[in-house]
Scaffold this active site. Structure first.
Site, mmCIF file in Angstrom:
data_model
loop_
_atom_site.group_PDB
_atom_site.id
_atom_site.type_symbol
_atom_site.label_atom_id
_atom_site.label_comp_id
_atom_site.label_asym_id
_atom_site.label_seq_id
_atom_site.Cartn_x
_atom_site.Cartn_y
_atom_site.Cartn_z
ATOM 1 N N ASN A 1 -28.488 -54.844 -95.399
ATOM 2 C CA ASN A 1 -29.064 -53.545 -95.730
ATOM 3 C C ASN A 1 -29.946 -53.000 -94.610
ATOM 4 O O ASN A 1 -30.684 -53.754 -93.970
ATOM 5 C CB ASN A 1 -29.901 -53.669 -97.013
ATOM 6 C CG ASN A 1 -30.476 -52.322 -97.411
ATOM 7 O OD1 ASN A 1 -29.732 -51.374 -97.661
ATOM 8 N ND2 ASN A 1 -31.806 -52.242 -97.450
ATOM 9 N N VAL A 2 -29.838 -51.696 -94.388
ATOM 10 C CA VAL A 2 -30.726 -50.999 -93.449
ATOM 11 C C VAL A 2 -31.432 -49.902 -94.244
ATOM 12 O O VAL A 2 -30.779 -48.969 -94.708
ATOM 13 C CB VAL A 2 -29.926 -50.365 -92.292
ATOM 14 C CG1 VAL A 2 -30.877 -49.732 -91.285
ATOM 15 C CG2 VAL A 2 -29.033 -51.401 -91.618
ATOM 16 N N GLY A 3 -32.715 -50.058 -94.443
ATOM 17 C CA GLY A 3 -33.429 -49.074 -95.258
ATOM 18 C C GLY A 3 -34.808 -48.805 -94.702
ATOM 19 O O GLY A 3 -35.320 -49.571 -93.878
ATOM 20 N N ILE A 4 -35.389 -47.697 -95.148
ATOM 21 C CA ILE A 4 -36.738 -47.361 -94.692
ATOM 22 C C ILE A 4 -37.701 -47.508 -95.848
ATOM 23 O O ILE A 4 -37.482 -46.951 -96.923
ATOM 24 C CB ILE A 4 -36.776 -45.936 -94.118
ATOM 25 C CG1 ILE A 4 -35.884 -45.920 -92.880
ATOM 26 C CG2 ILE A 4 -38.211 -45.517 -93.765
ATOM 27 C CD1 ILE A 4 -35.876 -44.628 -92.133
ATOM 28 N N TYR A 5 -38.733 -48.308 -95.641
ATOM 29 C CA TYR A 5 -39.731 -48.574 -96.669
ATOM 30 C C TYR A 5 -41.078 -48.412 -96.015
ATOM 31 O O TYR A 5 -41.233 -48.665 -94.826
ATOM 32 C CB TYR A 5 -39.560 -49.998 -97.222
ATOM 33 C CG TYR A 5 -38.126 -50.254 -97.604
ATOM 34 C CD1 TYR A 5 -37.621 -49.778 -98.805
ATOM 35 C CD2 TYR A 5 -37.253 -50.889 -96.717
ATOM 36 C CE1 TYR A 5 -36.282 -49.933 -99.142
ATOM 37 C CE2 TYR A 5 -35.916 -51.049 -97.043
ATOM 38 C CZ TYR A 5 -35.436 -50.575 -98.252
ATOM 39 O OH TYR A 5 -34.112 -50.712 -98.561
ATOM 40 N N ARG A 6 -42.055 -48.023 -96.792
ATOM 41 C CA ARG A 6 -43.367 -47.881 -96.190
ATOM 42 C C ARG A 6 -43.960 -49.269 -95.965
ATOM 43 O O ARG A 6 -43.844 -50.161 -96.820
ATOM 44 C CB ARG A 6 -44.273 -47.025 -97.061
ATOM 45 C CG ARG A 6 -44.716 -47.689 -98.317
ATOM 46 C CD ARG A 6 -45.493 -46.698 -99.175
ATOM 47 N NE ARG A 6 -46.450 -47.391 -100.011
ATOM 48 C CZ ARG A 6 -46.898 -46.904 -101.150
ATOM 49 N NH1 ARG A 6 -46.457 -45.736 -101.596
ATOM 50 N NH2 ARG A 6 -47.776 -47.575 -101.853
ATOM 51 N N HIS B 1 -33.896 -50.719 -105.070
ATOM 52 C CA HIS B 1 -33.314 -50.618 -103.730
ATOM 53 C C HIS B 1 -32.658 -51.938 -103.342
ATOM 54 O O HIS B 1 -32.967 -52.999 -103.883
ATOM 55 C CB HIS B 1 -34.398 -50.244 -102.719
ATOM 56 C CG HIS B 1 -34.859 -48.820 -102.882
ATOM 57 N ND1 HIS B 1 -36.002 -48.338 -102.289
ATOM 58 C CD2 HIS B 1 -34.324 -47.774 -103.561
ATOM 59 C CE1 HIS B 1 -36.162 -47.060 -102.614
ATOM 60 N NE2 HIS B 1 -35.155 -46.703 -103.380
ATOM 61 N N GLU C 1 -24.757 -49.193 -93.674
ATOM 62 C CA GLU C 1 -25.400 -48.005 -93.104
ATOM 63 C C GLU C 1 -24.925 -47.767 -91.673
ATOM 64 O O GLU C 1 -24.802 -46.620 -91.236
ATOM 65 C CB GLU C 1 -26.926 -48.159 -93.124
ATOM 66 C CG GLU C 1 -27.565 -48.001 -94.492
ATOM 67 C CD GLU C 1 -27.446 -49.246 -95.387
ATOM 68 O OE1 GLU C 1 -26.995 -50.305 -94.880
ATOM 69 O OE2 GLU C 1 -27.776 -49.166 -96.576
ATOM 70 N N GLU D 1 -47.848 -39.751 -100.421
ATOM 71 C CA GLU D 1 -46.391 -39.808 -100.566
ATOM 72 C C GLU D 1 -45.732 -38.433 -100.460
ATOM 73 O O GLU D 1 -46.406 -37.399 -100.415
ATOM 74 C CB GLU D 1 -46.038 -40.493 -101.891
ATOM 75 C CG GLU D 1 -45.973 -42.029 -101.785
ATOM 76 C CD GLU D 1 -44.723 -42.507 -101.036
ATOM 77 O OE1 GLU D 1 -43.907 -41.664 -100.613
ATOM 78 O OE2 GLU D 1 -44.585 -43.743 -100.867
#
Lengths: 472, 81, 472
Positions: free
Chosen positions: C161-166, C183, C225, C274
């Site tokens: 997985n390639v994801g953006i998280y804070r 997610h 992704e 946010e």
């Protein structure tokens, strides 16, 4: 800062790169309507369009889209052309406070140069009249200031009315007009017909833009449009007496048509493509007989494209709809911050408020529906917090997305009055209306989790100024 | 210049009371016509959608018998005594 | 057309006058957040902001607002910077259909130049980290793709997985992360913890924009992704193996952080401002220990301002929220023409359709609420006719003003699921939702008077092209 006449305003547009001249030979249909529709489709910063090589005419000129963009609207107000809409709103509202500003009279009006009477008149030769939308009944005059007096009180300057009504050209010197009963001219006509008289009138074509804007504004019956135009332009509005009827008309007009509405006559008029984006349908409406025409050498025919928003009409009615609503709401609700009622002449409006207590925002929305203009418009009212710019629709969408709770914030009011031109109304003239309350709930309404809003970082404003300079 | 031929039929209401409304200021460029029944007017140089009775769209056609039934705006008041 | 790395994209922005450099000495707080907030406030055509003289750093560089405007978004897609949003939408959707595009692998990634390990790591020295919004808990990394693998299926490329998280930076080599259970990374962590293992991760900071956009897209669990990024950029996406964890990371990244989420660790994180415009509140969330950092010489810290819309976040999410919803709706409802779900990540969405029969548009709106994304978003859905551009809000307001009848066109659905970050939800995560049907009623629904819509005059399109040329 005031423009002397249409030509003066066009020169200013030209200096600001906001006027495009089209000099290739063109037939009026379908090109003029198409070009004006096209420029409104492309951008909200577009130029006015001037056509000066028109098939069948020696020297005729037509101008469209004179106020049809935010830069042109700002220039009308004498502001920098990049002035944001919200600032134009506040400036317009502020100047309104100077009403009334006494007029200035001058008798050397340039339209005294030429005169035609009776059978000499052929409006089609004087002006390059044309069909705007495909299924309009014919050629129209749709941006001219129509001046009438109260037959029971003809000397009363304030009751003299200056308004814009659609006018179908039905003959060389014969017109059809739409004087809606709710409008001041409707009252004048009614009185004339009760007296068994015709109603004298003057039609002033081709003007500096302020009087055109004010003529479309819902003022009180005895308030003078000229005195309001003086307030908005910041100096006395200059008028002159029309020779035949004695009406007060703008000094700077290109053409002044004089005649009378024939008492007791109604004749088929329309359909005409309207600001709702739908045709009006046909109605039986009064007829005007033209007796005299005065005009400048080589008069410019100023015209306005109207149809599905956005068009020039939406710019010309944007603030003159929003500002009166704002002033009327302000009287009881000083918490109202700004009003954007520029969607389809205020069928949809957005109001920003600083709510006084829980439930207050909904009351403001309901009040908007009961002001004079609201009785026929304000079908959808969206209320946002004072921190939201109602002229910035992305911000309004944000408000709806995070602040609206459909269980609490939708108020539907059944079967209220609406203008019959609203195509969704059934029967025409009746519709439910709705308030969408997208403000933050406050005490005593306790719900949601709104206490930790992200405000702008410190120094944001300084950075706005710095970046604004860099982007110039 | 020959006199322009006046069309026989109104594109909108299909009646035959068409008259010459005006001719172009520069002679011979175009003519405009007026229907004496429904007051539709048109220019000889307009595209077919505005001038051809055969293709004028049904949604916009007017039946002359409907004209007297159209709403009267504004209504005509009684004379004062 | 593909950008090799962030630097190449910045060069393209620069060429297109969409990059501003600030070389005066600045302390990171409050200036960096303020400047990024300011540029979004001013315009939707703004530039990226590059800062290269930061207090306390010899050569640190920060870039903000890289995709934070429609011109920059268009350039990301290799399109002319003036491409209208609607056209960007259709182009994005069209390229989506090329998925999957196999990746390109190369081992000479520029981030192999420098390596730091263990106690030598100090993220604050490597990157000019800073507080973005006033009351954020600290410094965050909020725009970096985080790469993780399925612990039960380690070698499955597609399940990577390639994801953006804070990511809150809690120490020189210690991070907090928000891996939501819904997610993919949440699933990976859950499996690792079930196995009693830590979850290895790589964090790639500073990338060409396509992977950042795709990393924010709701793809299926086993869709790669990188293969989607290849489709969107139109050529194989170039990746390289991270040396410690073996994760596939973007070849062109500025810095690659490798480490692991420590199993069972939950520690206070946040609040953080946010995308809803509200702070998130504090939660107990997992912790990451960083073991190794690889980086290019003078790495650029790419960061994103978020807060009340509009911000860069809204541009990066605009089409990658709208296009999946469009694709999903299209499957059963080919009459769906376009979807604009870019308001607060789709809490409010606008869908244009060609209704099949009366009542159909409402069904499309309700369906949007039951798509995977819609379960947590789509609180307000506005449905408009196919002739209306859902990306043009003035047109949407027109539709609501003339086509919407509140007696018939308001569908309220009680107590549905919503993301808990919606501040109006009560309890958090539950809200009513509403469909506003602003389409024209069609058979068998017979109401209103919609048969005579004003279409554009003949030749309008030709005039649009002519005027477009004149305005260039």
């Amino acid at each position: 800062m005031a423009y002397r006449d249409l030509r003066d305003f066009l020169a200013t547009l030209d200096e600001n790169g906001q006027l495009v001249r089209l000099t290739d030979p063109l037939r009026p249909e379908p090109h003029f309507g198409a070009a004006a529709r096209a420029v409104a489709n492309l951008t909200d910063r577009g130029p006015a369009l001037q056509f000066d090589n028109i098939d069948g005419y020696e020297r005729s000129r037509a101008v469209l889209n004179a106020v049809g963009s935010w830069p042109n609207h700002a220039l009308m107000l004498g502001l920098d052309k990049d002035t944001p809409v919200k600032e134009q709103f506040f400036e317009f509202a502020r100047r309104g406070d100077d009403f009334p500003v006494e007029v200035e009279r001058a008798d050397d009006a340039p339209w005294r140069e030429h005169t035609l009477d009776g059978d000499e008149i052929n409006l089609f030769h004087l002006l390059p009249l044309f069909r705007l939308n495909r299924y309009d009944a014919g050629s129209y005059i749709d941006k001219a200031a129509v001046v009438t007096r109260d037959p029971d009180d003809p000397e009363h300057f304030g009751k003299q009315n200056v308004g814009i009504y659609r006018i179908q050209v039905k003959g060389k010197a014969r017109l059809g007009i739409q004087p809606v009963p709710a409008h001041d001219i409707g009252l004048h006509l009614r009185k004339a017909e009760e007296r068994g008289e015709n109603l004298p009138m003057a039609i002033a074509i081709g003007n500096e833009p302020v009087i055109t804007t004010i003529a479309g504004m819902p003022l009180a019956y005895d308030e003078s449009e000229y005195e309001f135009a003086g307030a908005v332009q910041g100096s006395p509005y200059r008028i002159a007496k029309a020779p035949l009827t004695g009406m007060d008309v703008p000094y700077g007009s290109e053409v002044v048509i004089e005649g009378e509405i024939i008492g007791g006559v109604r004749e088929i008029e329309g359909p005409f493509g309207e600001f709702t984006g739908f045709y009006s349908g046909g109605r039986r409406q009064p007829v005007i007989k033209v007796h005299r025409v005065s005009y400048r050498t080589d008069p410019i025919f100023e015209h306005l494209y109207i149809g599905r928003p956005w068009t020039e009409l939406d710019y010309t009615v944007a603030l003159n709809t929003s500002v009166p609503l704002y002033r009327q709401l302000k009287q009881d609700y000083p918490e109202v911050v700004a009003v954007n009622a520029m969607y389809t002449h205020g069928l949809l409006g957005i109001i920003s408020v600083r709510p006084r207590y829980g439930g207050f925002a909904k009351a403001v929305g309901m009040r908007a529906m009961t002001v004079p203009h609201g009785l026929g418009y304000c079908k959808v009212i969206i209320i946002v917090d004072d921190t939201v710019d109602p002229f910035n629709l992305a911000q309004v969408m944000w408000s709806l997305s995070v602040k609206l709770h459909p269980a609490h914030d939708l108020v539907v009011l059944p079967d209220l009055s609406i203008l019959p031109l609203d195509p969704s109304s059934e029967p025409p003239g009746i519709s439910h209306k709705v308030v969408l309350d997208a403000t933050t709930p406050i005490a005593p309404e306790q719900r949601g989790h709104f206490s930790q809003e992200v405000d702008a970082p410190a120094e944001t404003e300084a950075w706005e100024n710095r970046i604004k300079e860099l982007l110039r | 210049m020959s006199t322009p031929t006046i069309p026989d039929t109104c594109p909108r209401c299909d009646t035959h009371e068409v008259s010459l409304l005006t001719e172009s200021p520069v002679p011979g460029r175009w003519s405009m016509y007026l229907c004496g029944v429904c007051f539709y007017s048109w220019r000889s140089t307009e595209p077919g959608y505005a001038t051809d009775p055969a293709t004028y769209p049904a949604a916009f056609k007017i039946d002359p018998v409907d004209i007297p039934k159209m709403p009267v705006v504004p209504s005509i008041p009684a004379r004062r005594a | 057309m593909a950008y090799e790395d962030l630097r190449e994209f910045l060069a393209t922005l620069d060429k297109n006058a969409q990059l501003l450099r600030f070389s005066d000495p600045l302390s990171p707080e409050p200036h960096l957040g303020a400047a990024a907030r300011a540029v979004s406030n001013l315009t939707d055509r703004g530039p990226a902001l590059l800062f290269d003289n930061l207090d306390g750093y010899e050569r640190g560089r920060v870039v903000l607002n890289v995709v934070g405007s429609w011109p920059n978004h268009a350039l990301m897609l290799g399109l002319d910077k003036d491409t209208p949003v609607k056209e960007q939408f259709f182009e994005f959707a069209r390229r989506w259909d090329a998925f999957p595009v196999e990746v390109g692998r190369r081992e000479d990634a520029p981030w192999r130049e420098h390596t730091v390990e263990g106690d030598d790591i100090d993220l604050f020295h490597l990157l000019p980290l800073f507080r973005l919004n006033r009351y954020d808990a600290g410094t965050y990394i909020d725009k970096a793709p985080v790469i993780s693998r399925d612990p039960d299926d380690w070698d499955n490329f597609d399940a990577q997985n390639v994801g953006i998280y804070r990511i809150q930076v809690k120490g020189k080599a210690r991070l907090g992360i928000q891996p939501l259970p819904t997610h993919d990374i949440g699933l990976h962590l859950r499996k690792a913890e079930e196995r009693g293992e830590n979850l290895p991760v790589a964090i790639a900071v500073g990338n060409e924009p396509v992977i950042t956009t795709v990393a924010g897209m709701p793809l299926m669990y086993d869709q790669s992704e990188y293969e989607m990024a290849g489709a969107i950029q139109g050529s194989p996406y170039r990746i390289a193996k991270a040396p410690l964890t073996g994760m596939d990371v973007p070849w062109g990244a500025e810095a690659v952080l490798e480490g692991e989420i420590v199993a069972y660790s939950r520690e206070v994180e946040g609040p953080f401002g946010e995308f809803t415009g509200y702070y998130s509140g504090g939660r107990r969330q997992p912790v990451i220990t960083i073991h190794r950092v690889s980086y290019r010489t003078d790495p650029i810290f790419e960061h994103l301002y978020l807060g009340r819309p509009w911000t860069e976040m809204d541009y990066t999410l605009a089409l990658n929220t709208s296009v999946p919803l469009y694709q999903q709706l299209k499957k059963d409802f080919p009459e769906v023409v376009a979807v604009n779900a870019m308001y607060t990540q789709g809490l409010l969405g606008i869908i244009s359709v060609r209704p099949r029969y009366g009542g159909f548009a409402k069904a499309v709106g309700v369906r949007a609420m039951t798509t995977p994304h819609g379960l947590g978003y789509c609180k307000v859905i506005i449905v408009v006719d196919e002739t209306v551009d859902p990306f043009n809000l003035a047109q949407v307001m027109w539709s609501l003003s003339v086509k919407f009848h509140p007696a018939h066109d308001l569908v309220v659905l009680p107590d549905l699921s919503i993301l808990p970050l919606d501040p109006s939800s009560e309890p958090a995560g539950i809200t009513h939702k509403v469909v506003l049907d602003a389409t024209t009623p069609i058979a068998p629904e017979q109401r209103g008077h919609f048969s005579q819509e004003v279409d554009a005059p003949a030749e309008t399109e030709a005039w649009e092209n002519r005027i477009k040329q004149l305005l260039k």
